[in-house]
Structures are given as C-alpha cells and as structure tokens.
Design a protein around this motif. Sequence first.
Motif, PDB file in Angstrom:
ATOM      1  N   GLY A  77       0.825  -1.213   0.000  1.00 49.88           N
ATOM      2  CA  GLY A  77       0.000   0.000   0.000  1.00 49.88           C
ATOM      3  C   GLY A  77       0.853   1.254   0.000  1.00 49.88           C
ATOM      4  O   GLY A  77       0.635   2.174  -0.794  1.00 49.88           O
ATOM      5  N   ALA A  78       1.837   1.265   0.879  1.00 49.44           N
ATOM      6  CA  ALA A  78       2.709   2.445   0.992  1.00 49.44           C
ATOM      7  C   ALA A  78       3.466   2.663  -0.311  1.00 49.44           C
ATOM      8  O   ALA A  78       3.634   3.800  -0.782  1.00 49.44           O
ATOM      9  N   ASP A  79       3.907   1.552  -0.902  1.00 49.64           N
ATOM     10  CA  ASP A  79       4.642   1.608  -2.155  1.00 49.64           C
ATOM     11  C   ASP A  79       3.820   2.240  -3.273  1.00 49.64           C
ATOM     12  O   ASP A  79       4.276   3.133  -3.988  1.00 49.64           O
ATOM     13  N   LEU A  80       2.594   1.752  -3.396  1.00 51.45           N
ATOM     14  CA  LEU A  80       1.711   2.239  -4.454  1.00 51.45           C
ATOM     15  C   LEU A  80       1.384   3.720  -4.231  1.00 51.45           C
ATOM     16  O   LEU A  80       1.399   4.523  -5.177  1.00 51.45           O
ATOM     17  N   ALA A  81       1.118   4.076  -2.987  1.00 54.19           N
ATOM     18  CA  ALA A  81       0.790   5.458  -2.673  1.00 54.19           C
ATOM     19  C   ALA A  81       1.945   6.367  -3.099  1.00 54.19           C
ATOM     20  O   ALA A  81       1.742   7.435  -3.689  1.00 54.19           O
ATOM     21  N   LYS A  82       3.146   5.898  -2.837  1.00 58.73           N
ATOM     22  CA  LYS A  82       4.324   6.691  -3.185  1.00 58.73           C
ATOM     23  C   LYS A  82       4.431   6.841  -4.705  1.00 58.73           C
ATOM     24  O   LYS A  82       4.673   7.931  -5.227  1.00 58.73           O
ATOM     25  N   GLN A  83       4.210   5.743  -5.391  1.00 62.38           N
ATOM     26  CA  GLN A  83       4.326   5.780  -6.851  1.00 62.38           C
ATOM     27  C   GLN A  83       3.267   6.676  -7.493  1.00 62.38           C
ATOM     28  O   GLN A  83       3.508   7.294  -8.513  1.00 62.38           O
ATOM     29  N   LEU A  84       2.095   6.711  -6.889  1.00 56.57           N
ATOM     30  CA  LEU A  84       1.019   7.528  -7.462  1.00 56.57           C
ATOM     31  C   LEU A  84       1.040   8.941  -6.908  1.00 56.57           C
ATOM     32  O   LEU A  84       0.238   9.791  -7.297  1.00 56.57           O
ATOM     33  N   ASN A  85       1.927   9.148  -5.952  1.00 60.80           N
ATOM     34  CA  ASN A  85       2.033  10.458  -5.312  1.00 60.80           C
ATOM     35  C   ASN A  85       0.736  10.859  -4.598  1.00 60.80           C
ATOM     36  O   ASN A  85       0.282  11.996  -4.679  1.00 60.80           O
ATOM     37  N   ILE A  86       0.122   9.878  -3.951  1.00 59.28           N
ATOM     38  CA  ILE A  86      -1.062  10.146  -3.133  1.00 59.28           C
ATOM     39  C   ILE A  86      -0.855   9.502  -1.760  1.00 59.28           C
ATOM     40  O   ILE A  86       0.139   8.811  -1.555  1.00 59.28           O
ATOM     41  N   ASP A  87      -1.791   9.708  -0.841  1.00 52.69           N
ATOM     42  CA  ASP A  87      -1.605   9.198   0.523  1.00 52.69           C
ATOM     43  C   ASP A  87      -2.097   7.764   0.668  1.00 52.69           C
ATOM     44  O   ASP A  87      -3.031   7.344  -0.002  1.00 52.69           O
ATOM     45  N   LEU A  88      -1.477   7.066   1.592  1.00 53.34           N
ATOM     46  CA  LEU A  88      -2.018   5.779   2.041  1.00 53.34           C
ATOM     47  C   LEU A  88      -3.054   6.142   3.103  1.00 53.34           C
ATOM     48  O   LEU A  88      -2.722   6.581   4.191  1.00 53.34           O
ATOM     49  N   LEU A  89      -4.324   6.013   2.735  1.00 52.09           N
ATOM     50  CA  LEU A  89      -5.392   6.481   3.629  1.00 52.09           C
ATOM     51  C   LEU A  89      -5.643   5.535   4.779  1.00 52.09           C
ATOM     52  O   LEU A  89      -6.025   5.952   5.862  1.00 52.09           O
ATOM     53  N   SER A  90      -5.463   4.235   4.506  1.00 46.81           N
ATOM     54  CA  SER A  90      -5.913   3.293   5.510  1.00 46.81           C
ATOM     55  C   SER A  90      -5.322   1.908   5.255  1.00 46.81           C
ATOM     56  O   SER A  90      -5.060   1.530   4.112  1.00 46.81           O
ATOM     57  N   GLN A  91      -5.103   1.177   6.338  1.00 43.50           N
ATOM     58  CA  GLN A  91      -4.738  -0.238   6.238  1.00 43.50           C
ATOM     59  C   GLN A  91      -5.835  -1.021   6.950  1.00 43.50           C
ATOM     60  O   GLN A  91      -6.081  -0.809   8.140  1.00 43.50           O
ATOM     61  N   ILE A  92      -6.516  -1.847   6.193  1.00 41.29           N
ATOM     62  CA  ILE A  92      -7.656  -2.595   6.745  1.00 41.29           C
ATOM     63  C   ILE A  92      -7.188  -4.009   7.092  1.00 41.29           C
ATOM     64  O   ILE A  92      -6.738  -4.739   6.211  1.00 41.29           O
ATOM     65  N   PRO A  93      -7.283  -4.396   8.363  1.00 46.79           N
ATOM     66  CA  PRO A  93      -6.842  -5.746   8.732  1.00 46.79           C
ATOM     67  C   PRO A  93      -7.765  -6.821   8.164  1.00 46.79           C
ATOM     68  O   PRO A  93      -8.927  -6.566   7.855  1.00 46.79           O
ATOM     69  N   LEU A  94      -7.227  -8.008   8.042  1.00 45.81           N
ATOM     70  CA  LEU A  94      -8.034  -9.177   7.695  1.00 45.81           C
ATOM     71  C   LEU A  94      -9.002  -9.428   8.835  1.00 45.81           C
ATOM     72  O   LEU A  94      -8.639  -9.254   9.994  1.00 45.81           O
ATOM     73  N   ASP A  95     -10.194  -9.836   8.507  1.00 45.12           N
ATOM     74  CA  ASP A  95     -11.159 -10.111   9.551  1.00 45.12           C
ATOM     75  C   ASP A  95     -11.439 -11.599   9.626  1.00 45.12           C
ATOM     76  O   ASP A  95     -11.804 -12.225   8.641  1.00 45.12           O
ATOM     77  N   GLN A  96     -11.243 -12.118  10.810  1.00 49.34           N
ATOM     78  CA  GLN A  96     -11.398 -13.548  11.042  1.00 49.34           C
ATOM     79  C   GLN A  96     -12.810 -14.015  10.699  1.00 49.34           C
ATOM     80  O   GLN A  96     -13.008 -15.083  10.151  1.00 49.34           O
ATOM     81  N   SER A  97     -13.787 -13.173  10.996  1.00 46.64           N
ATOM     82  CA  SER A  97     -15.183 -13.593  10.841  1.00 46.64           C
ATOM     83  C   SER A  97     -15.543 -13.873   9.389  1.00 46.64           C
ATOM     84  O   SER A  97     -16.472 -14.607   9.100  1.00 46.64           O
ATOM     85  N   PHE A  98     -14.775 -13.274   8.439  1.00 46.24           N
ATOM     86  CA  PHE A  98     -15.084 -13.467   7.024  1.00 46.24           C
ATOM     87  C   PHE A  98     -14.999 -14.940   6.638  1.00 46.24           C
ATOM     88  O   PHE A  98     -15.730 -15.395   5.781  1.00 46.24           O
TER      89      PHE A  98
END
Length: 358
Positions: A295-316
């Motif tokens: 995510g951080a890598d892509l944000a850097k390449q696109l010159n935009i912010d990494l808005l959020s990191q969503i964890p995996l959810d066990q319940s899924f």
Amino acid sequence: MKKLNEEAVIQALSRVIEPDLKKDLITLKMVRDVKITSATGVYFEICLTTPACPLKEEMKASCEKELLTDFPELTNIDIHFSAEVITRKSDPLIPGVRNIIAVSSGKGGVGKSTVAANLALALASKGAKTGLLDADIYGPSVPILMGVQGQKPEMVDIEGKNKILPLQKYGLSIMSIGLLIDERQAIVWRGPMVSSALRQFFSDVNWGELDYLVVDLPPGTGDIHLTFAQLVPIAATIVVTTPQKVATADARKGAAMFQIPQINVPLTGVVENMAWFTPKEHPDEKYFLFGQGGGADLAKQLNIDLLSQIPLDQSFSEGGASGLVVIDHPESNTAMAFQDLAAEIARRLAVQSHLTQR
Ligand SMILES: Nc1ncnc2c1ncn2[C@@H]1O[C@H](COP(=O)(O)OP(=O)(O)OP(=O)(O)O)[C@@H](O)[C@H]1O
Ligand SMILES: [Mg+2]
C-alpha cells in the motif's frame, strides 16, 4: 466581566478555528441559532460540513474553552451538532447526489466490493445519506454482499418519467445491474451497451438526496471506467490494493487512467486491504500474511496518501459471515478501520468542496 448576550457569544465563538478549513466558525457560517437559555446557560448549533466529522469533540472543547474565558459564570453550554454536506459540483444527471466516491483497483479479488460496501455502511452509520452503486456490470457482487439478490426494484412515476427506485437496506440506497437483469445477460454486452446501462444508473434511477454515493467499479480499466468518469463528476477515487509488492504494478496501471488530463478524476488515496491478521486471542499481535509495504509503495508511486490499512477479519472465513463487518462486528479492528477511513474521506471531501466553492 463581559455581559452575556447573543452577540458576545458569537464574538467568543469567532475565536474558534475549524481545524481542517483553518477559518473561524463564524466566518464559515457554521454557528446557528444562538440562544441565551438562562443567566448561566447558552445554546447554539454547529452545522458541520459532514456528519462523519471526526473533529466534533475537538471543536466542542474549543467552543467551551472560549466561552468560559469570556463568561466564567456559564454552567450550561448546550451545543447541538447538525450537518450539511456540500458538493463540489452538482450535475444535472444526478441533481441530488452531492459526492460520488469511486472505489477502484488494478486487479480483481483485492476486496474492492468489501471496501465499497463497508465504507458506505460506515458513512451511513455516522448519519450521512448514502448510496451504494455496483458498477461492476460484468461481475456484480453487491446484491449477494448486501443480501438483496432476487429482489426487484420498484418503478415510480416522477414527473411523467418512469424511474427505478433503489433498494433500501441497512440505511443504504442500493443499485446493481444484478438487480435489473439476469447476470448472464450482461456478460455478452459490448462497450456501447455497457455505457448505456451505466448512464441509466444515473438518469433512470431515482437516487433522491444523497450526501455520498459509493461506487464499486470493476477491476482494472475499461469502458465502464471511461464512461463513468465522463458521465458524472467523481469527487474522490480510492485505489484498493493488497500488501504484496507484486500487486502494485496492476494497481498503478488502473490508477494511471484516472490521472490522464482528459479524464482528470481526483485520486484521493490508497487503501491497503488485508494488511495483517490479528487473532482474537492475541489482540496485540500482527501477522503479515500477505507481505508488507504494498500500500505504501503504491501510494508513493502515485504520489497520493495511504489512507488506511484494513486488517483481515477472522469472521469473514467463518460460516455464514456476510463480509459486512461494520454492522456484523462493529467493535472489531476491521470495522474500526472502515469507520476511520469513512471519516477521513468525508473530511477530505469537505475541505475540497470548501476550497472549490470560494
Ligand atoms: N479485510 C478482509 N478480511 C477478510 N476477508 C476479506 C477482507 N476483504 C475482502 N475479503 C474477502 O476477500 C474476497 C474478495 O473480496 P471482494 O469480493 O470484496 O473483492 P473484489 O476486489 O471486489 O473482487 P472482484 O474483483 O471479483 O470484484 C471475499 O471473499 C471477501 O470476503
Ligand atoms: Mg467486486
């Protein structure tokens, strides 16, 4: 000591700065209905730029501080919050829709529909009028995700025109091609039919008043993206990716289309989904099952912010789970991450609308 009256209260509140817009509440016309309720009491309303405003408490505290500086005798400061979402550009095709938020991704299966649905639910849970549009015409998944498959939308007559009413569930207005036709039909559609179907989502669906319309786009780029970007003003685009580094090349390709000057859709930021896994029994641990840094890598390449990191959810992965964590497990880390993402996007849209309205 200053005399307590409405004018003096307004004066004190003119020292309170809205943290995002960097102007005072009076200049921003956010304070309404000031009333002196007793010798030691005052009431007023603060009209926020979004019901999803994460700065409510901060603003409340600043108001109280400034009022108590001028009127130490106050014992009852009653602040009522309301919200009016402003729009950057209103469009004749969808006059009541204030902000379109597009959810895109370079490749499939990264959790775009999950992010779109939970983001919409999070916005609605904060009191915003919200819609969810499944623009993934070739592979609609919103009907199943929202548990409305098989339901047929009603038609209504509005000023002599037949309009389709979106389905209502969990406080959202929901529309998908999967609700209108047999899914197998759309698979053979070609460009022009896809374009006209997409156009109908706006011209023939009675969306009514919406603060936010979250749109689940198909993965990658194609006719749908192009038509969509040219058809209606998109206020924000988020790019969903997963943490592995290899995924970023596809995501970059997808996002690059939005940055072409003729299309010129605002790329708001990256959302890294399935960022890590935290077992219920070990809430302090993070397992990076799919790698790290994508995510951080892509944000850097696109010159935009990494808005959020969503964890995996066990319940899924547990039987019967719907994937709608925001309503199924509102206390979970994953649901909280969606709530924070919703607040952050709403906040950015409010700032953006404010700046372009001047
Ligand atoms: N944060 C998460 N935690 C656990 N499972 C998730 C998470 N996000 C998505 N998933 C699961 O991953 C799978 C893919 O998600 P989803 O259908 O939202 O992806 P998509 O990008 O919309 O896929 P497509 O390209 O097919 O439209 C689903 O089974 C979903 O339940
Ligand atoms: Mg999907």
